[in-house]
Every structure is written in structure tokens, then in C-alpha cells.
Design a protein around this motif. Structure first.
Motif, mmCIF file in Angstrom:
data_model
loop_
_atom_site.group_PDB
_atom_site.id
_atom_site.type_symbol
_atom_site.label_atom_id
_atom_site.label_comp_id
_atom_site.label_asym_id
_atom_site.label_seq_id
_atom_site.Cartn_x
_atom_site.Cartn_y
_atom_site.Cartn_z
ATOM 1 N N ILE A 12 0.836 -1.205 0.000
ATOM 2 C CA ILE A 12 0.000 0.000 0.000
ATOM 3 C C ILE A 12 0.869 1.252 0.000
ATOM 4 C CG2 ILE A 12 -1.643 1.352 1.385
ATOM 5 C CD1 ILE A 12 -2.773 -1.362 2.371
ATOM 6 N N GLY A 13 1.848 1.264 0.886
ATOM 7 C CA GLY A 13 2.687 2.449 1.029
ATOM 8 C C GLY A 13 3.570 2.723 -0.168
ATOM 9 N N GLN A 14 4.112 1.657 -0.797
ATOM 10 C CA GLN A 14 4.977 1.845 -1.960
ATOM 11 C C GLN A 14 4.221 2.505 -3.105
ATOM 12 O OE1 GLN A 14 8.194 1.492 -2.107
ATOM 13 N NE2 GLN A 14 8.411 1.958 -4.272
ATOM 14 N N ALA A 15 2.984 2.089 -3.320
ATOM 15 C CA ALA A 15 2.178 2.689 -4.388
ATOM 16 C C ALA A 15 1.953 4.174 -4.123
ATOM 17 C CB ALA A 15 0.833 1.963 -4.494
ATOM 18 N N LEU A 69 3.764 6.131 -2.088
ATOM 19 C CA LEU A 69 5.050 6.820 -2.091
ATOM 20 C C LEU A 69 5.482 7.172 -3.507
ATOM 21 C CD1 LEU A 69 7.521 7.785 -0.440
ATOM 22 C CD2 LEU A 69 8.448 5.471 -0.645
ATOM 23 N N MET A 70 5.337 6.221 -4.428
ATOM 24 C CA MET A 70 5.709 6.487 -5.816
ATOM 25 C C MET A 70 4.783 7.509 -6.453
ATOM 26 S SD MET A 70 8.503 5.090 -6.643
ATOM 27 C CE MET A 70 8.367 5.504 -8.391
ATOM 28 N N ALA A 71 3.516 7.513 -6.065
ATOM 29 C CA ALA A 71 2.582 8.518 -6.585
ATOM 30 C C ALA A 71 3.026 9.920 -6.166
ATOM 31 C CB ALA A 71 1.165 8.236 -6.085
ATOM 32 N N ILE A 72 3.467 10.031 -4.923
ATOM 33 C CA ILE A 72 3.953 11.328 -4.425
ATOM 34 C C ILE A 72 5.203 11.746 -5.185
ATOM 35 C CG2 ILE A 72 4.959 12.508 -2.428
ATOM 36 C CD1 ILE A 72 3.159 10.699 -0.668
ATOM 37 N N TYR A 73 6.144 10.827 -5.326
ATOM 38 C CA TYR A 73 7.378 11.153 -6.050
ATOM 39 C C TYR A 73 7.093 11.487 -7.515
ATOM 40 C CZ TYR A 73 10.434 9.564 -2.227
ATOM 41 O OH TYR A 73 11.101 9.423 -1.040
ATOM 42 N N ASN A 74 6.277 10.674 -8.175
ATOM 43 C CA ASN A 74 5.993 10.909 -9.589
ATOM 44 C C ASN A 74 5.346 12.271 -9.819
ATOM 45 O OD1 ASN A 74 7.050 8.519 -10.618
ATOM 46 N ND2 ASN A 74 5.152 7.388 -10.330
ATOM 47 N N GLN A 75 4.410 12.610 -8.956
ATOM 48 C CA GLN A 75 3.734 13.895 -9.093
ATOM 49 C C GLN A 75 4.711 15.047 -8.892
ATOM 50 O OE1 GLN A 75 0.616 14.641 -6.200
ATOM 51 N NE2 GLN A 75 -0.398 16.099 -7.539
#
Length: 266
Positions: A83-86, A88-94
Motif C-alpha cells: 500500500i505504502g509503496q504505491a 510513495l511512488m505517486a507522491i514522487y511521480n507527481q
């Protein structure tokens, strides 16, 4: 006199721990993430190759689910990691997208470094990402590597992982962002007269004895950072330990400002 750190570094691994991107109250530290991404993009735009190693997936999931502490059961940790990895990557990608910076995710397990074929596959992917001017974002695969969750082969909140990646891809240096702004002669959280050590040329028993403390949310502490430095020094590479609260200090340090602790033979 500390050498002009980072002057000749071309390929740099930057590692951020859970304590930097997740506040003590469990909230995600979005302002620091924003500053960190801006700094990594500045490095990339200056012509340096940047590999980003991040922890924090489980810490982010704890915030999402409103949990106060990391569960003990391995399946629960696996679910939180997914859950957290998805997220976390959404935050970084944005955040990276704001600067039009390409990124690519790579999740690793401990055995990759013991398997020549898997290691070669990983290095090929990393090399291609760098050729595309992308910033690879690396994390430990906590969904698969349950033995590491159980602390049998822990990367230590990714400190050792970052050092192993830096060594494998022949990076010039590793920069670790931590909850302290360098190595001190005693714990600065406990002693007001603690003095910073600006350069370490060898991680000996005396230096290792200075390590103490551990993050509440993560798995790392000063000892895992010193072990990472020891690995890099063994292969004639350098490491810089800086405070994660001011990611722009990376640029200041690379321009010659004496901040943080440099681990270097020179």
C-alpha cells in the motif's frame, strides 16, 4: 581541512530514510520531499547522474491507514509495504513531474547482489535509465523479501542497500540524508556539547563505538550508516552524511561548503 567534497563526482547515489520523509507524528513530510526532488533535479540538470534510494513505504502506509506503529506480523507488514509503496511512488511521480523529470522504479531484494545474472539485469536497467536521463528510484521489495522484514538480512532502512547499489554501479559517492547533520563524538540528541566530526578517513572500532540511536519508524540508525561508509571506503568510494531536513544542503556541500560528515580516504 576537508577536501572540496563532490567537486569531481559525476555519478551520485542519494539515499533518504523514513525519518526524513515521515514526521514523528506519522504525517508525510511533503515540504521536505518537494525540496529533495527539486535538489535531485538540479543535480541532474547540472549533468550529474543521479540514483535515488528511498525508504518509507511502510511509514507512508501507517499514515494512510491511521496506524500509530509498525505491526509485528510479517503478512501485515507486507500489505503495508504494498500500500505504502504505491502511494510513495505517486507522491514522487507527481513531484518530479512538476520539473518534467523522468523517473523509473526499481525494487530490489538482498539476493540480487548474490546472483550474477540478476545483478547484471539490474545494472542493465539502471544503465538504460541513466541513458534516458531518468532518475531511478530504488527501494527494497518488502512485499517479497519477508526475511529482511524479520531482520535476518535487513538492509538497515536501506543504508546498506544504497551502499551496495553505489558500489555495484561504480558511483563516485553516496549521499545519505539522515535525522542528524553528521557524525558527532557523542549523541547530539543527548549531549549539548557534542562536536561534529567533519571527515572520517577510516571506519575503525573507535568510530563504530560512536554510533547510537535508531529511528522510531525506520529500521536504521547511525551504525548502519557507518557500516555503509565502511563498505564504500573499502572500495575507494566516498560517502557524505547530511541532514535530511534541508535537502538543498546537498548542493551547498558539493559546491565546497563544510557541512555534514565526509567519509573519504583523501
Amino acid at each position: 581541512m576537508v577536501k572540496n567534497r563532490g567537486k569531481d563526482w559525476k555519478r551520485i547515489v542519494v539515499k533518504v530514510g523514513t525519518s526524513t520523509i515521515v514526521l514523528k507524528n506519522g504525517k508525510i513530510n511533503l515540504p521536505v520531499i518537494g525540496q529533495l526532488v527539486q535538489t535531485l533535479c538540479a543535480l541532474r540538470n547540472s549533468g550529474k547522474e543521479v540514483i535515488f534510494v528511498t525508504s518509507g513505504a511502510i511509514g507512508v502506509a501507517l499514515n494512510q491507514l491511521g496506524l500509530k506503529k509498525r505491526p509485528a506480523a510479517i503478512p501485515e507488514q507486507q500489505a503495508l509495504a504494498a500500500i505504502g509503496q504505491a502511494n510513495l511512488m505517486a507522491i514522487y511521480n507527481q513531484t518530479f513531474a512538476f520539473y518534467r523529470q523522468l523517473t523509473g522504479q526499481i525494487l530490489l531484494t538482498y539476493d540480487v547482489f548474490d546472483n550474477p545474472k540478476m545483478l547484471n539485469n539490474m545494472l542493465n536497467a539502471l544503465g538504460e535509465l541513466l541513458q534516458l536521463n531518468a532518475i531511478p528510484i530504488i527501494n527494497e521489495n518488502d512485499v517479497i523479501a519477508v526475511d529482511e522484514m524479520d531482520h535476518k538480512h535487513s538492509f538497515g532502512d536501506n543504508d546498506r542497500l544504497a551502499a551496495m547499489v553505489a558500489n555495484a554501479i561504480d558511483a563516485d559517492a553516496l549521499i545519505i540524508l539522515s535525522d542528524v547533520d553528521g557524525l558527532y563524538d557523542k549523541n547530539p540528541h543527548l549531549f549539548s556539547d557534542a562536536k561534529k566530526i567533519y571527515q572520517v578517513r577510516s571506519v575503525d572500532d573507535h568510530i563504530l563505538a560512536l554510533s547510537s540511536g535508531k529511528s522510531d519508524l525506520g529500521k536504521g540508525g547511525m551504525q548502519t550508516k557507518l557500516k555503509a561508509a565502511e563498505l564504500l571506503l573499502k572500495h575507494n568510494k566516498e560517502m557524505l552524511l547530511l541532514s535530511g531536513s534541508q535537502p538543498a544542503d546537498i548542493l551547498a556541500a558539493l559546491s565546497g561548503k563544510e557541512i555534514g560528515t565526509l567519509f573519504s580516504h583523501e
